[in-house]
Design a protein around this motif. Structure first.
Motif, PDB file in Angstrom:
ATOM      1  N   UNK A 888       0.834  -1.196   0.000  1.00  0.00           N
ATOM      2  CA  UNK A 888       0.000   0.000   0.000  1.00  0.00           C
ATOM      3  C   UNK A 888       0.871   1.249   0.000  1.00  0.00           C
ATOM      4  N   UNK A 889       0.245   2.399   0.161  1.00  0.00           N
ATOM      5  CA  UNK A 889       0.991   3.669   0.169  1.00  0.00           C
ATOM      6  C   UNK A 889       2.070   3.666   1.244  1.00  0.00           C
ATOM      7  N   UNK A 903      -2.232  -2.485  -5.706  1.00  0.00           N
ATOM      8  CA  UNK A 903      -3.596  -2.314  -6.206  1.00  0.00           C
ATOM      9  C   UNK A 903      -4.121  -0.941  -5.780  1.00  0.00           C
ATOM     10  N   UNK A 904      -4.956  -0.347  -6.639  1.00  0.00           N
ATOM     11  CA  UNK A 904      -5.535   0.942  -6.287  1.00  0.00           C
ATOM     12  C   UNK A 904      -6.909   1.135  -6.895  1.00  0.00           C
ATOM     13  N   UNK A 932      -4.090   7.217   0.125  1.00  0.00           N
ATOM     14  CA  UNK A 932      -3.984   7.738  -1.240  1.00  0.00           C
ATOM     15  C   UNK A 932      -2.552   7.595  -1.759  1.00  0.00           C
ATOM     16  N   UNK A 933      -2.418   7.203  -3.032  1.00  0.00           N
ATOM     17  CA  UNK A 933      -1.105   7.228  -3.688  1.00  0.00           C
ATOM     18  C   UNK A 933      -1.270   7.711  -5.124  1.00  0.00           C
ATOM     19  N   UNK A 934      -0.158   8.089  -5.735  1.00  0.00           N
ATOM     20  CA  UNK A 934      -0.195   8.704  -7.067  1.00  0.00           C
ATOM     21  C   UNK A 934       0.660   7.919  -8.048  1.00  0.00           C
ATOM     22  N   UNK A 935       0.212   7.911  -9.307  1.00  0.00           N
ATOM     23  CA  UNK A 935       0.947   7.208 -10.361  1.00  0.00           C
ATOM     24  C   UNK A 935       1.108   8.130 -11.567  1.00  0.00           C
ATOM     25  N   UNK A 936       2.070   7.807 -12.403  1.00  0.00           N
ATOM     26  CA  UNK A 936       2.233   8.501 -13.676  1.00  0.00           C
ATOM     27  C   UNK A 936       2.447   7.460 -14.763  1.00  0.00           C
ATOM     28  N   UNK A 937       1.739   7.633 -15.887  1.00  0.00           N
ATOM     29  CA  UNK A 937       1.892   6.736 -17.037  1.00  0.00           C
ATOM     30  C   UNK A 937       2.449   7.566 -18.185  1.00  0.00           C
TER      31      UNK A 937
END
Length: 1006
Positions: A888-889, A903-904, A932-937
């Motif tokens: 998790x975060x 997983x989110x 909460x967590x953040x991703x970039x694609x």
């Protein structure tokens, strides 16, 4: 000689701008011209403003029409006549009344009835101000008409609507769009004549050579007409001149209000404070802005009397006078706000005051302004044809199939040699693009004028019921009308509602002052929330981008948040200076090494980086030696609120020339100019950012000390950056117990009792508003409901509506399973007719036996999902396959620079483009633990793994850190499947059994 000219403000009829009309007149040696748009005055002021550039004497009028049928043309003899015409048109527009066939008596305007109209309506008995218009094509019929005897009444009325065949074709298409018909079905009566064009003066005289008296009458009429508006730089403001009725009383009142405010705002009145106040008062008086300040003071004073929350911002927030009058809560001395951004002798317009009210209070404040002052109207704006939209409309007009229209509007053309119809759609789409489609209402602007607003324009009445002028804010400023900006935002509603909720839920703690923001600035709990970006639901600081910036900057104080509020704006980011600002902020000494000494000296607080709008003025003034007036031209020219491109280009050139004279390197000049150019149009004034930060701190205080009450207020004010489901989740994480709607506890909106939040019935998307109101009214009048039967006896409701309430478990207080309740409801209501009034005596109920039924948690979750739009359990409980990772975060730091499997649940995704135009995504998600967590694609991954709507995704990627902000650079992504809805799964299983049994039965019968 032209009394009847149209621009494209003859909406969905005309085909070119007022400037193009003037250019056409110049090409044809026409020296005077009457602009008469159809039931519209949008172009009038700019027409007068632009006409001298083309050596044309402008005259104004209106083409009064009933549909496309011209009733008469009104032409103003003078400004009073123009006002008469505006009043006449406005009367009909406000009441949606048809234009009469005969004009009323006008004292300062003349009326021209077209030749055809006079014959058709058998008009006679013309008054001195009434004339008959003859076009070139009418000349063929004039000798055979009774109207030839009206020698003194005949004038040239050659309409000007087109320049060429292309304009006429565009006109036909606009008329088809307006009538919503195929071009082939458009009736001729809906069109102007193709002959409605301008001829040279020589040709026009030649055409009327047999009737010289018509030319003489026309010339005589034109010579009677003159119109004037002052567009000079030293024009007198047209706003309400005096608030009290005299200059002396206005100045005395402003002086008194400021000195009354001094002890309320400052414990000690320092020399700095006194000098700043004296300087501001002197300039405000000198420039004639006293009434402007007093009107704003009156507006916010009324708001305070009503208990309405507001925030005053804009460049006016840089003013100590505004601070003392309580228009703003920003102290310009404490923040060292740049005086010249607020006001200087070079600027003709007063400072901007944007006053935000709660979305619930704004309309009441607008009504107050209309009631309090005499000459008030909203500012208009022009909604133009957008390319995609106009291509779609033209596709329909030409009868193209929907699939082809969809493709064309998205820029897809089937073949390089497309058929002729497609080519026409694309050709005329480009031509019509940008033309005004209709006049609408500016988002916030209100005009309060010394003269009646019909002196400047006709007005129309939009649905809200406030008169609105036909021109926009740029034209308004040109003529000396400066708008008052009254805006609505939900953040203030959240603050106000929280106070009310705290008052009933925790009354013992409700004795705090929400306006004591200076205490909030020093609160370590609040400042730590800012530093760690725990700001969900808080005004202006809750978005993923802002959370990211706050963590990178490690903001832990008010001044830092003021800077962040402006740094987040697109300009700083675009210029590349956001990153540089963060680097200089985090690395002491970098500013001295990297910043140009002059830039650092101008902006030491922001490390030599332009952050605020006034920094543009500072750089232009101190770095490039422009005077303050030229610097303001530069700022306004980049903001999109300024019209004179020639003046802007002149100042831009001087910027470069002065820098070269000062010996700056060309590369440095280019770099500084690039920063100015990319930044200025998007920046906030520092006072504006500070006003936002004040509201942010008020929100943060409430979230810190009354988190559940605050989250209820957030939800009841429509949420914020995220959807309601996420704020409900956040409330749960903050310690709330969330309950679905209940007929005995819930209202339309959400309500809290202690730590228990009952969701509002408003979330039941299919529940009718009137049913909600009935339930609440009956409960408040006669007490809580005791059973399903009791509810049915007391509330008029259909079986469909009660089924919604039963399915969401709104009768759970009965202790009866909802399946049993549904059976009961059907048996009690059935298909019998209900009467909508209380029964004198409760009906006798028949006894019936209902089988024992059960409801599973999964059924409940899917029922909630269907009715509310989200389940109240964690969505991770609904996955088809078990989670294969427990990350998790909380584990991101441990995986820094390593690969992680996580997983989110998708909260929000931002689609953006790289500088090469490739798509990429930034996504915010909730992990299985609720964090909460953040991703970039990046583009290659984004192209391969697009997001496919709400749901849970499994990510494999690398954890990276940028200035301490952790995120995941995604390598692979897969959306996870939810289990099959058990309610429908059982139905399918039952149906399969039935089919199997039927098959077996058939086999036996054979």
């Amino acid at each position: 000689m032209y009394l009847n000219c149209h621009t494209y403000y003859s909406l969905r009829f005309g085909t070119f701008s007022e400037q193009e009309l003037l250019q056409l007149a110049q090409e044809n040696q026409i020296k005077q011209l009457v602009l008469t748009d159809i039931n519209n005055t949008s172009a009038c002021l700019n027409f007068v403003r632009e006409a001298p550039k083309y050596d044309v004497r402008p005259i104004l009028g209106i083409d009064f029409r009933k549909g496309v049928e011209t009733c008469f043309i009104g032409i103003a003899r003078n400004n009073a006549g123009y006002q008469e015409l505006n009043e006449l048109l406005s009367y009909h527009l406000h009441g949606d009344l048809k234009i009469p066939e005969r004009a009323p008596i006008l004292k300062n305007a003349v009326v021209v009835y077209p030749f055809e109209t006079v014959l058709l309506n058998e008009l006679d008995g013309f008054l001195p101000h009434e004339f008959i218009g003859i076009s070139i094509r009418d000349l063929r019929r004039l000798p055979f008409s009774r109207l030839k005897t009206y020698r003194d009444k005949l004038v040239v009325q050659q309409p000007v609507t087109f320049r060429n065949k292309r304009d006429y074709n565009a006109h036909r298409l606009l008329r088809a769009i307006d009538n919503n018909v195929l071009l082939s079905k458009l009736e001729e009566s809906e069109l102007a004549s193709e002959e409605d064009r301008m001829h040279s003066l020589e040709n026009l005289v030649e055409a009327f050579s047999e009737y010289p008296f018509i030319l003489e009458n026309t010339q005589k009429l034109l010579e009677q007409c003159s119109i004037h508006f002052d567009f000079s730089t030293n024009r007198i403001p047209q706003n309400l001149k005096y608030y009290t009725g005299s200059k002396k009383e206005d100045e005395a009142l402003l002086h008194k209000l400021c000195y009354d405010g001094l002890p309320k705002r400052y414990e000690t009145i320092s020399v700095t404070v006194q000098n700043r106040l004296d300087k501001e008062l002197e300039l405000i008086k000198k420039m004639g802005f006293v009434s402007y300040f007093l009107i704003n003071w009156n507006i916010i004073s009324h708001a305070r009397e009503q208990g309405f929350f507001y925030v005053g911002r804009g460049s006016g927030a840089n003013s100590i006078v505004a601070y003392l009058l309580q228009i703003t809560d920003v102290d310009p001395i404490e923040l060292d706000l740049y005086f010249e951004r607020f006001i200087n002798l070079y600027r003709a317009n007063p400072p901007d005051f944007d006053i935000d009210f709660s979305w619930r209070d704004r309309e009441a404040m607008t009504q107050y302004i209309f009631d309090r002052f005499d000459h008030v109207a909203l500012v208009g704006t022009y909604v133009t044809f957008k390319y995609k939209g106009v291509v779609r409309e033209l596709g329909k007009v030409f009868g193209l199939p929907k699939s082809e229209i969809d493709a064309l509007s998205n820029g897809v053309v089937s073949t390089p040699k497309s058929d002729s119809v497609v080519r026409l759609v694309l050709k005329y789409g480009k031509l019509i693009e940008g033309m005004p489609n209709y006049v609408s209402v500016h988002a916030s602007g209100i005009l309060i004028s010394e003269k009646p607003l019909h002196h400047f324009s006709a007005t129309f009445m939009p649905p809200k019921g406030f008169a609105t002028v036909h021109f926009d804010m740029v034209i308004a400023e040109d003529v000396g009308l400066f708008k008052f900006d009254i805006l609505a935002q939900r953040g203030l509603g959240k603050i106000k509602d929280t106070l009310g909720i705290v008052a009933y839920n925790q009354p013992e703690k409700a004795n705090f002052d929400i306006h004591d923001v200076k205490r909030f600035y020093k609160d370590p709990i609040i400042n730590n929330m800012v530093k760690t970006a725990q700001c969900m639901g808080c005004f202006y600081v809750e978005s993923p981008a802002m959370r990211m910036l706050l963590k990178k900057l490690e903001v832990d104080n008010y001044l830092g948040l003021v800077a962040a509020s402006s740094i987040i704006r697109p300009g700083v980011s675009k210029s590349g200076m956001m990153r540089e600002y963060i680097l200089r902020h985090r690395n002491p000494g970098r500013a001295e090494r990297e910043a140009h000494p002059v830039m650092l000296d101008i902006m030491p607080e922001t490390y030599g980086v332009m952050v605020y709008q006034e920094d543009v003025i500072k750089v232009a003034h101190f770095f490039a030696d422009l005077d303050l007036g030229e610097a303001d031209v530069l700022r306004r020219g980049m903001s999109g609120k300024f019209r004179s491109r020639a003046e802007f280009e002149k100042v831009k050139e001087k910027f470069r020339t002065n820098c070269i004279k000062k010996g700056y390197d060309e590369q440095l000049i280019d770099e500084i100019w690039y920063q100015v150019a990319s930044f200025a149009g998007y920046a906030f004034a520092k006072g504006h950012s500070a006003s936002y930060a004040v509201e942010s701190y008020q929100s943060l205080y409430l979230r810190a000390y009354f988190p559940l009450e605050y989250m209820v207020a957030v939800l009841n004010n429509g949420g914020g950056f995220y959807r309601a489901e996420f704020y409900i989740h956040d409330a749960r994480m903050l310690g709330a117990t969330i309950h679905p709607p209940c007929i005995n506890q819930s209202y339309g909106a959400n309500v809290i009792y202690g730590t228990h939040i009952y969701l509002g019935m408003m979330y039941l998307r299919e529940l009718e508003e009137r049913v909600m109101q009935r339930i609440i009214k009956e409960r408040e009048t006669n007490g809580k409901f005791t059973s399903l039967e009791n509810f049915i006896d007391r509330v008029f409701i259909s079986i469909e509506q009660i089924s919604i309430l039963v399915r969401i478990d709104a009768f759970r207080f009965t202790g009866i399973n909802k399946h049993e309740l549904l059976w009961k409801a059907h048996m009690l209501l059935g298909k019998s007719k209900r009467i909508d009034h209380p029964k004198l005596f409760p009906p006798k109920r028949g006894k019936f036996r209902i089988p024992k039924l059960d409801t599973t948690p999964l059924e409940t979750a899917f029922e909630q999902w269907e009715l509310l739009g989200f389940p109240l359990c964690t969505p991770f409980d609904l996955l088809k396959e078990p989670l294969l990772s427990k990350n998790g975060q909380r584990d991101l730091q441990r995986y820094l620079n390593k690969k992680i499997d996580i997983y989110g649940y998708l909260v929000t995704v931002k689609n953006t483009s790289t500088h090469t135009g490739k798509r990429m995504y930034f996504a915010t998600l909730i992990d299985q633990y609720g964090e909460v967590f953040d991703t970039v694609l990046f583009p290659p991954v984004a192209a391969k793994y697009p997001f496919r709507g709400k749901g849970i995704y499994r990510f494999y990627g690398k954890v990276v850190s940028e200035f301490g902000f952790l995120s995941i650079e995604v390598i692979k992504m897969q959306k996870q499947d939810f289990i099959q809805d058990p309610r429908y799964a059982e139905m399918k299983t039952s149906r399969k059994k039935d089919i199997t049994n039927q098959t077996k039965s058939r086999g036996r019968n054979k």
